[in-house]
Enzyme design. Structure first.
Site, PDB file in Angstrom:
ATOM      1  N   GLU A  25       0.827  -1.203   0.000  1.00 56.67           N
ATOM      2  CA  GLU A  25       0.000   0.000   0.000  1.00 56.67           C
ATOM      3  C   GLU A  25       0.865   1.258   0.000  1.00 56.67           C
ATOM      4  OE1 GLU A  25      -3.837  -1.384   2.641  1.00 56.67           O
ATOM      5  OE2 GLU A  25      -2.126  -0.540   3.700  1.00 56.67           O
ATOM      6  N   CYS A  26       0.662   2.127  -0.955  1.00 57.83           N
ATOM      7  CA  CYS A  26       1.285   3.446  -1.007  1.00 57.83           C
ATOM      8  C   CYS A  26       2.805   3.357  -0.849  1.00 57.83           C
ATOM      9  CB  CYS A  26       0.661   4.366   0.041  1.00 57.83           C
ATOM     10  SG  CYS A  26       0.939   6.118  -0.289  1.00 57.83           S
ATOM     11  N   GLY A  27       3.353   3.659   0.322  1.00 60.80           N
ATOM     12  CA  GLY A  27       4.780   3.533   0.521  1.00 60.80           C
ATOM     13  C   GLY A  27       5.268   2.121   0.271  1.00 60.80           C
ATOM     14  N   MET A  52       3.964   0.158  -1.940  1.00 59.81           N
ATOM     15  CA  MET A  52       4.016   0.024  -3.386  1.00 59.81           C
ATOM     16  C   MET A  52       5.286   0.674  -3.945  1.00 59.81           C
ATOM     17  SD  MET A  52       1.435   1.380  -6.398  1.00 59.81           S
ATOM     18  CE  MET A  52       2.217   3.001  -6.444  1.00 59.81           C
ATOM     19  N   SER A  61      -1.032  -0.793  -4.740  1.00 66.51           N
ATOM     20  CA  SER A  61      -1.770   0.413  -5.075  1.00 66.51           C
ATOM     21  C   SER A  61      -1.363   1.528  -4.131  1.00 66.51           C
ATOM     22  CB  SER A  61      -3.281   0.162  -4.956  1.00 66.51           C
ATOM     23  OG  SER A  61      -4.007   1.362  -5.178  1.00 66.51           O
TER      24      SER A  61
END
Length: 461
Positions: A341-343, A345, A432
């Site tokens: 997730e985010c970081g 990713m 994502s």
């Protein structure tokens, strides 16, 4: 017949003093004052349970240290009314005081802080930075207090008040039914440290925070208006008759029994909802933590969660930990489930360019490059629409990715028709920018960690 908070009167309801800290806008001092109140009443021997509205990771870390109690998010859209009601009810059974910190302005968002306070009958205290105004602060507070008739306002907290004369002008302009709860002077010693995504993580400045909390308690005590230093009125919190989760099949409730999920947790990866960990454990999973910064290899696990955080601040160290990178690469090649997730990713991509424009190799389990982009970014509530189901969450980042594969889906924005964040799935990896809130769909969450129903867009990695 109903109680003040709109719940049917219930013999099992529990009463607890409660106060909702709101404001006309962001950056008025809500978190600082909420933390100060939590520490003040904790010093009085009270059990203080604090909640934060909206999907915020950093404020809860600060508030948890201030209150010495766990802090969870309350968000009607992301979690549902029953979920929020149950959290408040459970807290009321053990607490002497419940504090809720709102997000942005009092009526901003859908649902807003005012919607949540009205739904559960929690009186609101308006925090306002009154620098540069006097009677106008009273006028603004009166406008907020009377904007809706289903919201109870306990009074005004005048933050950054310049003098007693300044406070007197505001106090005299307020009506009797809207008291001045506190006048707090300007004091740089109590301001909480910040960086580009918000407050600095509590674990990084633990000792400094303790000093600021102690200073903030003295700051509160200096006010001539002491309404904030007494317990607010009690609110009745009823149990949920039938939790939505009660309808979940036994199969889902036990779907992760016997599974071990390794969760990255250190200075680079810490954007973790406690509610998500509780959800995984409620489905039978064993959760183990590891550090991509400091450990040499993954622990034994069936699935891996790389949450968000600040990999851009630790890109060099993450890149130089070659043994950990090889361990995660091997985990991916084995086809095991990974949620990034985010970081997380960004860490999964081939390389990451940090805030100083230095590029470092990353895991390379997802094609593409990540780069920071200063103050510009993306944020907002979205639903991840993926083959496993729909999971609600949010985006908040100041980076971009490029040359990534074709996504399997996109986030669905809460109030805008444009596609949201891209979602990638290949082998066992789901990646994502979205931060997912697992309790919004336990069945879909379980499928992610079990690797079910994946659309494998690339088997070449």
């Amino acid at each position: 017949m109903t109680a003040d908070n709109g719940n049917l009167l219930d013999n099992n309801a529990v009463s607890c003093p409660a106060l909702f800290l709101t404001a006309p806008a962001s950056n008025q001092g809500k978190t600082t004052i909420t933390a100060a109140l939590a520490r003040y009443f904790t010093q009085q021997g009270k059990v203080v349970r604090v909640f934060k509205t909206d999907p915020d990771y950093l404020d809860p870390q600060i508030l948890a240290q201030a209150s010495k109690q766990p802090v969870e998010q309350l968000d009607i859209w992301m979690a549902g009314e029953d979920y929020c009601q149950d959290k408040l009810y459970q807290a009321a059974k053990e607490a002497d005081l419940i504090l809720v910190e709102g997000a942005m302005g009092m009526f901003d968002g859908d649902p807003s802080s005012a919607d949540l306070a009205a739904r559960f009958g929690i009186p609101m205290a308006i925090v306002m930075d009154v620098k540069g105004m006097a009677q106008t602060a009273a006028a603004l507070a009166m406008g907020l207090a009377n904007f809706r008739d289903d919201v109870q306002v306990a009074g005004l907290i005048a933050n950054r008040c310049g003098s007693e004369r300044h406070a007197e002008l505001i106090r005299d302009a307020l009506p009797e039914n809207l008291p001045l709860l506190a006048t707090l002077k300007r004091d740089e010693a109590i301001i909480l440290p910040e960086r580009h995504l918000g407050l600095v993580q509590a674990a990084e400045v633990k000792d400094e925070l303790e000093e600021r909390f102690e200073a903030a308690v003295e700051w509160l005590k200096e006010t001539r208006d002491t309404g904030l230093l007494t317990l607010p009125k009690a609110v009745s919190f009823a149990p949920v008759k039938e939790l939505a989760q009660a309808d979940i099949t036994t199969e889902v409730q036990q779907s992760l029994v016997g599974k071990t999920i390794a969760v990255a947790k250190d200075a680079a990866f810490s954007f973790i909802y406690d509610a998500n960990l509780i959800a995984l454990k409620s489905m039978g999973a064993k959760v183990v933590f590891f550090s991509p910064l400091n450990d040499s290899a993954l622990p034994e696990a069936d699935a891996l969660w790389l949450p968000g955080g600040y990999p851009e601040l630790h890109a060099k160290a993450l890149s130089e930990n070659v043994s950990m990178r090889q361990s995660i690469q091997g985990f991916y090649q084995a086809g095991k489930s990974i949620l990034a997730e985010c970081g997380g990713m960004l860490y999964s991509l081939e390389d990451l360019t940090d805030l100083n424009d230095v590029c470092y190799p990353m895991l390379g389990i997802l094609e593409g490059q990540g780069a920071m982009r200063g103050k510009r970014g993306c944020q907002g509530m979205q639903t991840a629409v993926i083959p496993q189901g729909e999971i609600r969450g949010h985006a908040h980042h100041r980076s971009r990715s490029a040359n990534t594969p074709e996504p399997v889906g996109h986030g669905r924005r809460q109030r805008h028709p444009a596609p949201g964040e891209a979602i990638y799935q290949q082998k066992g990896l789901t990646a994502s920018y979205l931060h997912l809130f697992f309790p919004s769909n336990l069945e879909a969450t379980a499928k992610l960690f079990l690797g079910e129903s994946f659309t494998c867009l690339s088997e070449t990695k």
